[in-house]
Design a protein around this motif. Structure first.
Motif, PDB file in Angstrom:
ATOM      1  N   GLU A  10       0.828  -1.211   0.000  1.00 42.78           N
ATOM      2  CA  GLU A  10       0.000   0.000   0.000  1.00 42.78           C
ATOM      3  C   GLU A  10       0.863   1.263   0.000  1.00 42.78           C
ATOM      4  OE1 GLU A  10      -2.519   1.844  -0.083  1.00 42.78           O
ATOM      5  OE2 GLU A  10      -4.381   0.722   0.191  1.00 42.78           O
TER       6      GLU A  10
ATOM      7  N   HIS B  53       0.160   3.843   2.157  1.00 44.52           N
ATOM      8  CA  HIS B  53       0.118   4.453   3.488  1.00 44.52           C
ATOM      9  C   HIS B  53      -0.338   3.411   4.501  1.00 44.52           C
ATOM     10  CE1 HIS B  53      -1.292   7.133   6.775  1.00 44.52           C
ATOM     11  NE2 HIS B  53      -0.347   7.939   6.321  1.00 44.52           N
ATOM     12  N   GLU B  54       0.054   3.625   5.753  1.00 39.12           N
ATOM     13  CA  GLU B  54      -0.311   2.682   6.815  1.00 39.12           C
ATOM     14  C   GLU B  54      -1.819   2.533   6.976  1.00 39.12           C
ATOM     15  OE1 GLU B  54       1.668   0.764   8.362  1.00 39.12           O
ATOM     16  OE2 GLU B  54       3.663   1.665   8.176  1.00 39.12           O
ATOM     17  N   SER B  55      -2.576   3.564   6.615  1.00 33.73           N
ATOM     18  CA  SER B  55      -4.037   3.499   6.752  1.00 33.73           C
ATOM     19  C   SER B  55      -4.694   2.663   5.659  1.00 33.73           C
ATOM     20  CB  SER B  55      -4.622   4.918   6.726  1.00 33.73           C
ATOM     21  OG  SER B  55      -4.346   5.556   5.484  1.00 33.73           O
ATOM     22  N   LEU B  56      -3.922   2.161   4.724  1.00 30.85           N
ATOM     23  CA  LEU B  56      -4.423   1.321   3.618  1.00 30.85           C
ATOM     24  C   LEU B  56      -5.582   1.985   2.855  1.00 30.85           C
ATOM     25  CD1 LEU B  56      -4.516  -2.205   5.367  1.00 30.85           C
ATOM     26  CD2 LEU B  56      -2.549  -0.978   4.389  1.00 30.85           C
TER      27      LEU B  56
ATOM     28  N   SER C 112      -8.675  -0.276   1.741  1.00 35.81           N
ATOM     29  CA  SER C 112      -9.862  -0.016   2.562  1.00 35.81           C
ATOM     30  C   SER C 112     -11.051   0.418   1.712  1.00 35.81           C
ATOM     31  CB  SER C 112      -9.550   1.055   3.610  1.00 35.81           C
ATOM     32  OG  SER C 112      -8.577   0.610   4.525  1.00 35.81           O
TER      33      SER C 112
ATOM     34  N   SER D 227      -2.791  -5.893   7.903  1.00 34.75           N
ATOM     35  CA  SER D 227      -2.052  -4.632   7.911  1.00 34.75           C
ATOM     36  C   SER D 227      -1.076  -4.643   6.737  1.00 34.75           C
ATOM     37  CB  SER D 227      -1.289  -4.467   9.232  1.00 34.75           C
ATOM     38  OG  SER D 227      -0.401  -5.556   9.429  1.00 34.75           O
ATOM     39  N   GLY D 228      -0.469  -3.506   6.465  1.00 42.89           N
ATOM     40  CA  GLY D 228       0.428  -3.425   5.331  1.00 42.89           C
ATOM     41  C   GLY D 228       1.736  -4.154   5.578  1.00 42.89           C
ATOM     42  N   THR D 229       2.167  -4.933   4.597  1.00 41.48           N
ATOM     43  CA  THR D 229       3.467  -5.596   4.666  1.00 41.48           C
ATOM     44  C   THR D 229       4.547  -4.706   4.063  1.00 41.48           C
ATOM     45  OG1 THR D 229       2.436  -7.775   4.492  1.00 41.48           O
ATOM     46  CG2 THR D 229       4.783  -7.630   3.962  1.00 41.48           C
TER      47      THR D 229
ATOM     48  N   ILE E 164       4.889  -0.726   2.636  1.00 43.59           N
ATOM     49  CA  ILE E 164       4.274   0.601   2.494  1.00 43.59           C
ATOM     50  C   ILE E 164       5.248   1.488   1.733  1.00 43.59           C
ATOM     51  CG2 ILE E 164       3.336   2.608   3.682  1.00 43.59           C
ATOM     52  CD1 ILE E 164       1.678   0.102   4.115  1.00 43.59           C
TER      53      ILE E 164
ATOM     54  N   PRO F 122       5.099   5.216  -0.719  1.00 48.11           N
ATOM     55  CA  PRO F 122       4.172   6.295  -1.089  1.00 48.11           C
ATOM     56  C   PRO F 122       4.150   6.645  -2.574  1.00 48.11           C
ATOM     57  CG  PRO F 122       6.147   7.248  -0.172  1.00 48.11           C
ATOM     58  CD  PRO F 122       6.312   5.745  -0.068  1.00 48.11           C
TER      59      PRO F 122
END
Length: 301
Positions: free
Chosen positions: A197, A199-202, A206, A220-222, A224, A226
């Motif tokens: 992804e 960002h950590e917020s996916l 999402s 969660s992201g494996t 990340i 940007p």
């Protein structure tokens, strides 16, 4: 009535703030305040109500802006067209997300950077929707591309195109997922897959999960990173699943470097908007770029 006072008034009306209007006009805030007070004295009526944050136009203020703004914009157009020097190029300042701007907008606009007397020099900067709109409002950019529609009278936005999102992964991950299980169980069938992804917020995953599976992702992201182009590179290398714009992943899909894990009947879409400061389409180089991008967008898949 002094045209300079009207220009300041219309700028404040659109900006909703003396401070922002002053920055756009290249004046000090006290100078803008003084000009508005002078105009109010000449009219004998208040034009704005001062608020804790910015100003709100009165009914008279709205009426004056409605009558004056189109004529001031027309004068700007006449001035800009009449003073254009064919020996020098105007400069267009464009802002937008790095991937879409690089893959879509810039290739389209480079056709207008020639020296045929109607072209312009091009300067581009990257940022998220909030950053680009703030820069546009502050006068740093002429055009801004983003997925957020601006509010208020200062900026005007036009829908540009819709972006389809697709859930992809390297073929080896697709082999571990039973397509029938994915259709019956939906998102739970994907919970064991790593996620790539921006960002950590996916944000992309999402949005896809909410639209297609009506739930939030459990993973969660494996990885990340940007930049969506880097996300695609990681997904292609087998780092995990990713949600990407179809235009960005189409070539990798065609080559079989990634595969679509799911093809929903109604794919998630995201709309891009083309924003300008209200009134600046009177400037020929901005108007031409604005029209050119809208025309180019009709051919984007």
């Amino acid at each position: 009535m002094d045209l300079a006072l009207l220009r300041t008034f219309v700028t404040v009306h659109r900006a909703g703030s003396f401070t922002r209007a002053a920055a756009l006009l290249g004046l000090s805030q006290p100078a803008v305040t003084s000009q508005i007070r002078t105009l109010e004295r000449q009219l004998g009526r208040p034009l704005f109500l001062r608020q804790a944050r910015g100003v709100t136009p009165t009914t008279i203020g709205d009426e004056l802006a409605h009558k004056a703004a189109p004529h001031l914009d027309a004068l700007v157009e006449i001035t800009e067209t009449g003073l254009d020097d064919e020996s020098s190029l105007r400069t267009l300042h464009l802002a937008g997300p790095p991937e879409f701007t690089a893959e879509r907008a810039l290739p389209a606009l480079t056709e207008l950077t020639g020296d045929d007397g109607q072209g312009f020099a091009l300067r581009a900067s990257f940022g998220n929707a909030e950053e680009t709109l703030e820069g546009l409002a502050a006068g740093h950019h002429d055009l801004a591309i983003g997925t957020a529609r601006p509010r208020g009278a200062l900026l005007t936005a036009t829908p540009l195109c819709d972006e389809e999102h697709v859930l992809v992964a390297a073929p080896r991950w697709a082999e571990e997922i039973d397509s029938g299980q994915l259709r019956s169980k939906g998102a739970p069938a994907l919970e064991d897959l790593p996620v790539v992804e921006v960002h950590e917020s996916l944000p992309f995953v999402s949005r896809y999960w909410a639209s297609v599976f009506d739930c939030r992702p459990a993973a969660s992201g494996t990885v990340i990173v940007p930049d969506l182009r880097a996300v695609l590179a990681c997904a292609t290398a087998g780092a995990g699943l990713a949600v990407l714009p179809r235009y960005l992943s189409a070539s990798a899909l065609d080559r079989g470097e990634v595969v679509a894990l799911h093809e929903p009947a109604v794919p998630p879409l995201r709309t891009y908007f083309l924003a300008v400061r209200t009134g600046t389409l009177a400037m020929p180089h901005i108007a031409r770029a604005h029209e050119w991008l809208q025309r180019a967008a009709t051919d984007w898949d």
